[in-house]
Design an enzyme around this catalytic site. Sequence first.
Site, short mmCIF file in Angstrom:
data_model
loop_
_atom_site.label_atom_id
_atom_site.label_comp_id
_atom_site.label_asym_id
_atom_site.label_seq_id
_atom_site.Cartn_x
_atom_site.Cartn_y
_atom_site.Cartn_z
CB CYS A 1 -0.96 0.00 1.18
SG CYS A 1 -0.20 -0.42 2.76
CD GLU B 1 -4.09 6.15 2.83
OE1 GLU B 1 -2.87 6.36 2.82
OE2 GLU B 1 -4.57 5.00 2.72
#
Length: 193
Positions: free
Chosen positions: A79, A126
């Site tokens: 990620c 995010e």
Amino acid sequence: MSDPSTAAPIVSFDDEPLILVDSEDNVLGYKPKAEAHEGDGVLHRAFSIFLFDGAGKVWLQQRAPGKQLWGGYWANSCCSHPRRGETVDAAAGRRLHEELGVNADLTFLYRFEYHARFGDVGAEHELCSVYVAQSDTPVAANVNEIAASQAVSPQTLDRELVDNPSLYTPWLKLEWPRIRAEHWHTIEALLAN
């Protein structure tokens, strides 16, 4: 014998600009990574990848202890964030190679917004694109990013998130159940090829 930490490239920088967005993914500006994660965090583009091997196991990584947020916690395969001028697709492919030494075709599943605090240290906020990929290339974890890695069965990860949730990052705990509930047919098709 050489020190493996000096051989692994440094691929993450506190001052690299993250792409700030609104909830509809419109670009609002840029902010250095470390600053974007301070306090409550600022909404920015990100991605998560779940890499499966040919046996149907999913790779997990234990984040390096020096990470600003959730160092030492277990997360999905890979990620990170796209860089200024970089598409999310291109960034995901780049980072999969940088962190795991793997090149693979990525399949986009969905995008979602989340916010998670890490005590007084900071937060993730995010707009995260979630991808899956399949490869039997041996994983070569970048020790600057990853303390440990392992491939586990989906059933093992299901149990772990129930039995030991405190060991895992918040985004993994959000993403995996949704993949299992809404996108598992895509994983099955990926593994069948």
